[in-house]
Design an enzyme around this catalytic site. Structure first.
Site, PDB file in Angstrom:
ATOM      1  N   LYS A 158       0.814  -1.226   0.000  1.00  0.00           N
ATOM      2  CA  LYS A 158       0.000   0.000   0.000  1.00  0.00           C
ATOM      3  C   LYS A 158       0.848   1.277   0.000  1.00  0.00           C
ATOM      4  O   LYS A 158       0.465   2.274  -0.605  1.00  0.00           O
ATOM      5  CB  LYS A 158      -0.954   0.013   1.201  1.00  0.00           C
ATOM      6  CG  LYS A 158      -2.082  -1.006   1.077  1.00  0.00           C
ATOM      7  CD  LYS A 158      -3.044  -0.891   2.244  1.00  0.00           C
ATOM      8  CE  LYS A 158      -4.092  -1.990   2.201  1.00  0.00           C
ATOM      9  NZ  LYS A 158      -5.067  -1.869   3.288  1.00  0.00           N
TER      10      LYS A 158
ATOM     11  N   ASP B 140     -10.095   2.517   2.675  1.00  0.00           N
ATOM     12  CA  ASP B 140     -10.146   1.770   3.936  1.00  0.00           C
ATOM     13  C   ASP B 140     -10.902   2.525   5.031  1.00  0.00           C
ATOM     14  O   ASP B 140     -11.746   1.951   5.727  1.00  0.00           O
ATOM     15  CB  ASP B 140      -8.727   1.460   4.437  1.00  0.00           C
ATOM     16  CG  ASP B 140      -8.061   0.345   3.646  1.00  0.00           C
ATOM     17  OD1 ASP B 140      -8.771  -0.523   3.114  1.00  0.00           O
ATOM     18  OD2 ASP B 140      -6.816   0.353   3.558  1.00  0.00           O
TER      19      ASP B 140
END
Ligand code: ATR
Length: 283
Positions: A66, A102
């Protein structure tokens, strides 16, 4: 021809994302494919390029890529900039746009699926790594009373609190000190309406030892991890008086729903998908 999407990770074989996106696509009649792709630890950027050249339209990114995805993107959403990490890529020709869904997934699971309003609440966030950082701004945007970041290494929590206080205060929505930090001992004597576990402790089979009395009546304990049974953190939280417990399966589905709507312009219905995943997990 179907438009191609994927999730990059390492390892990736057990990812639930292909199943989630297949259900979303079927339910919204989208002509697309979504596969799990293993990228070599030192070959993430090359894997993304190869996927774009093969006609890929977008991708999700999971552990451990990420932060590298964040550095790869030419353009970043504001929430990705705050997170310092990217979990969703959108390919526009050879340009790569990065977003992070997220935090939105966490907030949506808590507020909509669990029906727990965040405005005015006292939130305790456990952990100060990438997972914690990714959800701070979306949590602050819900206008909680306060956010306390507690971490085993308190200096990392303090750095995060300082950074996000800077963001919150000029917007006029928060009083100085609304974002505070310390370690697990600092929270003794305080109580919270929502306690979120964003540490990776359970990956090594450990739980977080919390001081007694931190769960207020009606409080929610939320573990960003999930597993077949109740996670060690949630077992501890229940024993210490958390009124409600939830694991991160709903967050997983909601971050996927947000990515799907970015790519396809259609918001998929998520509750039936979450129910199906839950049933599969229990089986
Ligand atoms: P992630 O991307 O999952 O957040 P990370 O950036 O490595 O992973 O961060 C892991 C977080 O879990 C950190 O906050 C870490 O605490 P430290 O900063 O003190 O290392 C926390 N963590 C991991 N194992 C833990 C444990 N057994 N008890 C308490 N905190 C733990």
């Amino acid at each position: 021809m179907s438009e191609r999407y994927c999730v990059f990770g390492n390892p990736i074989a057990h990812s639930k994302s292909p199943a989630i996106h297949a259900l979303f696509a079927a339910n919204t009649a989208q002509d697309m494919t979504y596969e799990a792709l293993l990228a070599p630890v030192d070959g993430f950027a090359a894997s993304v390029r190869a996927f774009i050249e093969a006609g890929g339209r977008g991708a999700n990114v999971t552990v451990p890529f990420k932060e590298e995805a964040f550095r790869l993107c030419k353009q970043l959403s504001e929430r990705a900039q705050h997170a310092g990490a990217v979990n969703t890529l959108i390919f526009r020709g050879i340009e790569i746009f990065g977003d992070n869904t997220d935090g939105a997934g966490l907030v949506r699971d808590i507020t909509q699926n669990l029906g727990f309003a965040l405005a005015g609440k006292r939130i305790l966030l456990l952990g100060a790594g990438g997972a914690a950082r990714g959800v701070i701004k979306p949590l602050l945007d819900t206008r909680p009373d306060s956010l306390f970041i507690a971490n085993r290494s308190p200096e990392k929590a303090a750095a995060l609190a300082a950074e996000f206080s800077e963001i919150a205060i000029p917007q006029g929505d928060f009083l100085r000190g609304a974002v505070d930090a310390g370690n697990m001992a600092t929270i003794a004597g305080k109580s919270f309406d929502l306690v979120i576990n964003a540490t990776s402790a359970s990956l090594s089979g450990e739980t977080i030892l919390l001081p007694a009395g931190i769960f207020s009546p009606g409080s929610l304990a939320y573990d960003m991890m999930y597993g077949k049974g109740e996670t060690p953190f949630l077992q501890t939280a229940r024993g210490q008086g958390a009124a409600r417990c939830a694991d991160g399966l709903g967050m997983l589905v909601e971050q996927a729903a947000e990515a799907f709507s970015l790519w396809r312009g259609v918001v998929p219905e998520s509750s039936s998908v979450l129910a199906e995943l839950r049933a599969n997990l229990a089986a």
